[in-house]
Motif scaffolding. Structure first.
Motif, short mmCIF file in Angstrom:
data_model
loop_
_atom_site.label_atom_id
_atom_site.label_comp_id
_atom_site.label_asym_id
_atom_site.label_seq_id
_atom_site.Cartn_x
_atom_site.Cartn_y
_atom_site.Cartn_z
N LEU A 62 -24.84 -30.24 11.31
CA LEU A 62 -24.30 -30.18 12.67
C LEU A 62 -25.39 -30.35 13.72
O LEU A 62 -25.16 -30.93 14.77
N ARG A 63 -26.58 -29.86 13.43
CA ARG A 63 -27.67 -29.94 14.41
C ARG A 63 -28.31 -31.32 14.49
O ARG A 63 -29.09 -31.58 15.39
N ARG A 64 -28.00 -32.20 13.55
CA ARG A 64 -28.56 -33.55 13.58
C ARG A 64 -27.98 -34.40 14.70
O ARG A 64 -28.38 -35.53 14.88
N GLY A 65 -27.02 -33.90 15.41
CA GLY A 65 -26.50 -34.63 16.56
C GLY A 65 -25.09 -35.11 16.36
O GLY A 65 -24.51 -35.01 15.29
N GLY A 66 -24.55 -35.64 17.41
CA GLY A 66 -23.19 -36.12 17.43
C GLY A 66 -22.56 -35.77 18.76
O GLY A 66 -23.22 -35.30 19.69
N THR A 67 -21.28 -35.97 18.85
CA THR A 67 -20.53 -35.71 20.07
C THR A 67 -19.58 -34.56 19.83
O THR A 67 -18.82 -34.57 18.86
N ALA A 68 -19.60 -33.58 20.73
CA ALA A 68 -18.69 -32.45 20.61
C ALA A 68 -17.26 -32.93 20.83
O ALA A 68 -16.99 -33.73 21.74
N ALA A 69 -16.36 -32.47 19.99
CA ALA A 69 -14.95 -32.87 20.09
C ALA A 69 -14.08 -31.77 19.52
O ALA A 69 -14.53 -30.92 18.77
N ILE A 70 -12.81 -31.84 19.90
CA ILE A 70 -11.80 -30.96 19.33
C ILE A 70 -10.75 -31.89 18.73
O ILE A 70 -10.24 -32.77 19.41
N VAL A 71 -10.47 -31.71 17.44
CA VAL A 71 -9.61 -32.65 16.72
C VAL A 71 -8.53 -31.88 15.97
O VAL A 71 -8.75 -30.77 15.51
N ARG A 72 -7.38 -32.51 15.85
CA ARG A 72 -6.33 -31.98 14.97
C ARG A 72 -5.56 -33.12 14.34
O ARG A 72 -5.50 -34.22 14.89
N THR A 73 -5.04 -32.85 13.16
CA THR A 73 -4.20 -33.84 12.50
C THR A 73 -2.79 -33.69 13.04
O THR A 73 -2.37 -32.60 13.42
N THR A 74 -2.08 -34.78 13.09
CA THR A 74 -0.71 -34.75 13.58
C THR A 74 0.21 -35.16 12.44
O THR A 74 -0.20 -35.89 11.54
N PRO A 75 1.43 -34.69 12.45
CA PRO A 75 2.06 -33.85 13.46
C PRO A 75 1.62 -32.39 13.33
O PRO A 75 1.28 -31.92 12.25
N ALA A 76 1.59 -31.73 14.46
CA ALA A 76 1.24 -30.31 14.52
C ALA A 76 2.06 -29.66 15.62
O ALA A 76 2.50 -30.33 16.55
N GLY A 77 2.25 -28.36 15.50
CA GLY A 77 3.00 -27.63 16.52
C GLY A 77 2.23 -27.57 17.83
O GLY A 77 1.03 -27.81 17.89
N ARG A 88 -19.40 -38.20 14.67
CA ARG A 88 -20.50 -39.15 14.62
C ARG A 88 -19.93 -40.54 14.38
O ARG A 88 -19.03 -40.72 13.56
N TYR A 89 -20.49 -41.49 15.10
CA TYR A 89 -20.05 -42.88 14.98
C TYR A 89 -20.96 -43.63 14.03
O TYR A 89 -22.17 -43.56 14.13
N GLY A 90 -20.36 -44.37 13.11
CA GLY A 90 -21.11 -45.21 12.19
C GLY A 90 -20.65 -46.65 12.32
O GLY A 90 -19.77 -46.97 13.11
N GLU A 91 -21.25 -47.51 11.53
CA GLU A 91 -20.87 -48.93 11.54
C GLU A 91 -19.42 -49.12 11.10
O GLU A 91 -18.70 -49.91 11.67
N GLU A 92 -19.02 -48.39 10.06
CA GLU A 92 -17.71 -48.58 9.45
C GLU A 92 -16.69 -47.52 9.81
O GLU A 92 -15.49 -47.77 9.74
N ASP A 93 -17.15 -46.30 10.15
CA ASP A 93 -16.18 -45.24 10.38
C ASP A 93 -16.74 -44.15 11.29
O ASP A 93 -17.93 -44.09 11.58
N LEU A 94 -15.83 -43.32 11.72
CA LEU A 94 -16.14 -42.13 12.50
C LEU A 94 -15.95 -40.94 11.58
O LEU A 94 -14.96 -40.91 10.83
N VAL A 95 -16.88 -40.02 11.59
CA VAL A 95 -16.73 -38.83 10.76
C VAL A 95 -16.69 -37.59 11.65
O VAL A 95 -17.33 -37.54 12.69
#
Length: 140
Positions: free
Chosen positions: A25-40, A51-58
């Protein structure tokens, strides 16, 4: 004595997992709040780092000891949907400056809550992806 040894080993493993996750977590990235949908309404939100990569976001949850990312969104498959502001109980964990994006990656749906700077970075990352046409000849 054996039980004590097993407990010490388990505790050491738990501490090692915690320290490893903290390092990730300390290696960097962008703070975000995420949830899977559908959710209440107001449920399922998790604080973390993207974190953004060439192929995907993690996405790494703050409250997880999992060694790898908790969610992965493919850059080529991502579809950004509607934007909205926080509603009702979501104000308990968000401010009115947060923008919530609906994001689809194949069969998986997410909502991603970002501040204005993080939103700009996210949309730039999505819009700057190579077209599917230019990806055809590239080795995997």
């Amino acid at each position: 004595m054996t039980v004590l040894f097993v407990l010490v080993v388990l505790l050491a493993a738990l501490v090692a997992a915690f320290v490893y996750r903290l390092g990730v977590l300390r290696r960097g990235g962008t703070a975000a709040i995420v949830r899977t949908t559908p959710a209440g309404a107001g449920q399922g939100w998790r604080h973390g780092v993207i974190r953004y990569g060439e192929e995907d976001l993690v996405f790494y949850k703050l409250s997880s000891l999992r060694p790898g990312p908790d969610s992965r969104i493919s850059r080529q498959g991502i579809e950004v949907g509607d934007r909205r502001g926080p509603r009702e109980t979501e104000f308990d964990i968000m401010t009115d400056e947060i923008v919530i994006l609906s994001v689809q990656d194949g069969d998986h749906g997410y909502e991603v809550a970002l501040d204005s700077g993080a939103l700009t970075a996210f949309l730039s990352w999505v819009e700057s992806r190579p077209s599917g046409r230019s990806m055809r000849g590239r080795p995997a």
